[in-house]
Scaffold this motif. Structure first.
Motif, PDB file in Angstrom:
ATOM      1  N   LYS A 147     -74.511  31.150   5.669  1.00 38.65           N
ATOM      2  CA  LYS A 147     -73.995  30.765   7.004  1.00 38.65           C
ATOM      3  C   LYS A 147     -75.214  30.982   7.963  1.00 38.65           C
ATOM      4  N   LYS A 148     -75.859  32.150   8.113  1.00 34.67           N
ATOM      5  CA  LYS A 148     -76.837  32.558   9.056  1.00 34.67           C
ATOM      6  C   LYS A 148     -77.901  31.475   9.035  1.00 34.67           C
ATOM      7  N   ASN A 149     -78.237  31.088   7.737  1.00 32.79           N
ATOM      8  CA  ASN A 149     -79.382  30.165   7.562  1.00 32.79           C
ATOM      9  C   ASN A 149     -79.134  28.516   8.144  1.00 32.79           C
ATOM     10  N   LEU A 150     -77.830  28.446   7.815  1.00 35.06           N
ATOM     11  CA  LEU A 150     -77.173  27.007   8.092  1.00 35.06           C
ATOM     12  C   LEU A 150     -77.170  27.006   9.633  1.00 35.06           C
ATOM     13  N   LEU A 151     -76.835  28.087  10.306  1.00 36.03           N
ATOM     14  CA  LEU A 151     -76.580  27.982  11.715  1.00 36.03           C
ATOM     15  C   LEU A 151     -77.973  28.069  12.353  1.00 36.03           C
ATOM     16  N   ALA A 152     -79.025  28.486  11.833  1.00 33.04           N
ATOM     17  CA  ALA A 152     -80.359  28.576  12.321  1.00 33.04           C
ATOM     18  C   ALA A 152     -81.088  27.370  12.128  1.00 33.04           C
ATOM     19  N   ALA A 153     -80.591  26.468  11.321  1.00 28.85           N
ATOM     20  CA  ALA A 153     -81.613  25.263  10.849  1.00 28.85           C
ATOM     21  C   ALA A 153     -81.629  24.350  12.147  1.00 28.85           C
ATOM     22  N   GLU A 154     -82.990  24.012  12.242  1.00 33.37           N
ATOM     23  CA  GLU A 154     -83.482  23.115  13.289  1.00 33.37           C
ATOM     24  C   GLU A 154     -83.244  21.615  12.936  1.00 33.37           C
ATOM     25  N   SER A 155     -83.061  21.454  11.724  1.00 29.88           N
ATOM     26  CA  SER A 155     -82.641  20.120  11.142  1.00 29.88           C
ATOM     27  C   SER A 155     -82.120  20.096   9.790  1.00 29.88           C
ATOM     28  N   VAL A 156     -81.685  19.350   9.247  1.00 27.25           N
ATOM     29  CA  VAL A 156     -81.081  19.299   7.783  1.00 27.25           C
ATOM     30  C   VAL A 156     -80.754  17.792   7.401  1.00 27.25           C
ATOM     31  N   HIS A 157     -80.852  17.575   6.114  1.00 26.87           N
ATOM     32  CA  HIS A 157     -80.299  16.299   5.477  1.00 26.87           C
ATOM     33  C   HIS A 157     -78.918  16.493   4.714  1.00 26.87           C
ATOM     34  N   LEU A 158     -77.895  15.683   5.178  1.00 29.67           N
ATOM     35  CA  LEU A 158     -76.970  16.046   4.428  1.00 29.67           C
ATOM     36  C   LEU A 158     -76.200  14.705   3.859  1.00 29.67           C
ATOM     37  N   LYS A 159     -75.523  14.932   2.783  1.00 28.27           N
ATOM     38  CA  LYS A 159     -74.798  13.980   2.303  1.00 28.27           C
ATOM     39  C   LYS A 159     -73.525  14.262   1.930  1.00 28.27           C
ATOM     40  N   LEU A 160     -72.677  13.330   2.294  1.00 32.24           N
ATOM     41  CA  LEU A 160     -71.250  13.707   1.974  1.00 32.24           C
ATOM     42  C   LEU A 160     -70.513  12.544   1.174  1.00 32.24           C
ATOM     43  N   THR A 161     -69.705  12.783   0.255  1.00 35.00           N
ATOM     44  CA  THR A 161     -69.193  11.846  -0.607  1.00 35.00           C
ATOM     45  C   THR A 161     -67.562  12.405  -0.590  1.00 35.00           C
ATOM     46  N   ASP A 162     -66.542  11.477   0.041  1.00 30.23           N
ATOM     47  CA  ASP A 162     -65.161  11.815  -0.034  1.00 30.23           C
ATOM     48  C   ASP A 162     -64.457  10.838  -1.221  1.00 30.23           C
ATOM     49  N   ARG A 163     -63.972  11.448  -2.081  1.00 32.42           N
ATOM     50  CA  ARG A 163     -63.197  10.780  -2.875  1.00 32.42           C
ATOM     51  C   ARG A 163     -61.632  11.099  -2.896  1.00 32.42           C
ATOM     52  N   SER A 164     -61.386  11.431  -1.919  1.00 32.00           N
ATOM     53  CA  SER A 164     -60.047  11.863  -1.368  1.00 32.00           C
ATOM     54  C   SER A 164     -58.995  10.818  -1.724  1.00 32.00           C
ATOM     55  N   ALA A 165     -57.761  11.222  -1.943  1.00 34.29           N
ATOM     56  CA  ALA A 165     -56.520  10.146  -2.359  1.00 34.29           C
ATOM     57  C   ALA A 165     -56.484   9.482  -0.995  1.00 34.29           C
ATOM     58  N   GLY A 166     -56.702   7.971  -0.902  1.00 30.53           N
ATOM     59  CA  GLY A 166     -56.265   7.249   0.322  1.00 30.53           C
ATOM     60  C   GLY A 166     -57.730   6.820   0.830  1.00 30.53           C
TER      61      GLY A 166
ATOM     62  N   ALA B  70     -60.542   5.953  -0.054  1.00 31.00           N
ATOM     63  CA  ALA B  70     -61.377   4.768  -0.566  1.00 31.00           C
ATOM     64  C   ALA B  70     -60.770   3.461  -0.168  1.00 31.00           C
ATOM     65  N   ALA B  71     -59.453   3.684   0.231  1.00 29.55           N
ATOM     66  CA  ALA B  71     -58.878   2.316   0.709  1.00 29.55           C
ATOM     67  C   ALA B  71     -59.018   2.257   2.217  1.00 29.55           C
ATOM     68  N   SER B  72     -59.501   3.254   3.012  1.00 33.22           N
ATOM     69  CA  SER B  72     -59.579   3.015   4.525  1.00 33.22           C
ATOM     70  C   SER B  72     -60.809   2.392   4.869  1.00 33.22           C
ATOM     71  N   ARG B  73     -60.820   1.297   5.747  1.00 27.80           N
ATOM     72  CA  ARG B  73     -61.933   0.535   6.040  1.00 27.80           C
ATOM     73  C   ARG B  73     -62.404   1.125   7.446  1.00 27.80           C
ATOM     74  N   THR B  74     -61.761   2.226   8.142  1.00 26.92           N
ATOM     75  CA  THR B  74     -62.187   2.632   9.230  1.00 26.92           C
ATOM     76  C   THR B  74     -62.710   4.296   9.232  1.00 26.92           C
ATOM     77  N   GLN B  75     -62.655   4.702   7.993  1.00 28.09           N
ATOM     78  CA  GLN B  75     -63.337   5.890   7.747  1.00 28.09           C
ATOM     79  C   GLN B  75     -64.392   5.958   6.854  1.00 28.09           C
ATOM     80  N   PRO B  76     -65.503   6.829   6.995  1.00 28.34           N
ATOM     81  CA  PRO B  76     -66.560   6.722   5.859  1.00 28.34           C
ATOM     82  C   PRO B  76     -66.223   7.347   4.632  1.00 28.34           C
ATOM     83  N   THR B  77     -66.393   6.873   3.501  1.00 26.43           N
ATOM     84  CA  THR B  77     -66.096   7.511   2.180  1.00 26.43           C
ATOM     85  C   THR B  77     -67.660   8.209   1.844  1.00 26.43           C
ATOM     86  N   SER B  78     -68.616   7.907   2.403  1.00 28.68           N
ATOM     87  CA  SER B  78     -70.036   8.657   2.247  1.00 28.68           C
ATOM     88  C   SER B  78     -70.935   8.468   3.350  1.00 28.68           C
ATOM     89  N   MET B  79     -71.510   9.668   3.592  1.00 24.88           N
ATOM     90  CA  MET B  79     -72.573   9.617   4.795  1.00 24.88           C
ATOM     91  C   MET B  79     -73.817  10.202   4.028  1.00 24.88           C
TER      92      MET B  79
END
Length: 256
Positions: free
Chosen positions: A45-64, A66-75
């Motif tokens: 947590k300390k190192n995440l809060l201190a980071a000046e930059s980061v590359h993040l990838k998110l994948t969301d396979r939660s129920a529902g 995948a069907a949403s056209r208005t919310q990202p399923t990946s970033m």
């Protein structure tokens, strides 16, 4: 688009905030094998809060999701604390994707055809998609249509969310055996709450950094990875020949 920024930030934070809700910092050694789950998580947590930059990838396979056209399923975003960002958001269903570039207060977004069609109904969607094909919409964070996307690139806001998640939940973390994720030796830290299991993968060696977080259960299935801590965000921006002012888009949408 603007109203969805909070949801995107919440989605990103959901995979980490619960398990990073920690007790006060403890004096720790450098060898991850000698540290408790709580100590490792606190260092992450300390190192995440201190980071000046980061590359993040998110994948969301939660129920529902995948069907949403208005919310990202990946970033896939590289972002820093100065408000710079480069990446892409992919929506569920046939919602398409949006390439995003932000330098300070300037914002460029390049939606694909599927995104335009999902946002603008009927044949007008085809017309708008063709008109702005392969070009970036350029404006600033003051433009309502761009602000929602731009807010997704706020690393400082994300860090504040993580920092504010303080409770006793960190005491329930369980430390697992060292393993490897994406070529990096990590130690998994696991906790379960309200039917949802969260696992944090923290680097075995110092500095102990969070490189992966998962959350599953009760309609939730997300994976979030963190790489390139403190690596500069790419600074290239689209040339004027590849951009269209946001005012042009606003005029076209008024005619829809």
């Amino acid at each position: 688009m603007a109203g969805r920024a909070a949801n995107r930030r919440a989605l990103i934070c959901a995979a980490t905030c619960a398990a990073l809700a920690l007790s006060p910092a403890l004096a720790v050694a450098d060898d991850g094998s000698d540290l408790s789950a709580q100590q490792l998580a606190q260092q992450a947590k300390k190192n995440l809060l201190a980071a000046e930059s980061v590359h993040l990838k998110l994948t969301d396979r939660s129920a529902g999701s995948a069907a949403s056209r208005t919310q990202p399923t990946s970033m896939d975003l590289a972002l820093d604390r100065d408000g710079n960002c480069v990446g892409i958001l992919r929506m569920g269903g046939k919602g398409g994707s949006v390439e995003l570039i932000k330098r300070g207060k300037e914002v460029w977004m390049k939606p694909d055809t599927a995104f335009w069609k999902s946002q603008v109904p009927g044949p007008q969607g085809d017309a708008v998609a063709e008109l702005f094909k392969d070009r970036y919409i350029h404006g600033s964070t003051k433009d309502v249509m761009l602000k929602g996307l731009a807010d997704t690139c706020d690393l400082s806001s994300f860090q504040k969310q993580v920092d504010s998640g303080t409770s006793a939940e960190g005491k329930s973390l369980k430390k697992g055996a060292e393993t490897t994720r994406d070529g990096t030796k990590v130690i998994p830290l696991t906790t379960t709450k309200a039917g949802k299991k969260a696992v944090l993968y923290v680097t075995s060696k110092s500095p102990h950094r969070l490189v992966r977080a998962t959350q599953k259960g009760r309609g939730t299935d997300t994976v979030l990875t963190f790489t390139d801590y403190d690596k500069p965000v790419p600074s290239a921006t689209p040339s004027p020949s590849r951009t269209v002012d946001i005012g042009k888009l606003q005029q076209e949408l008024q005619n829809v």
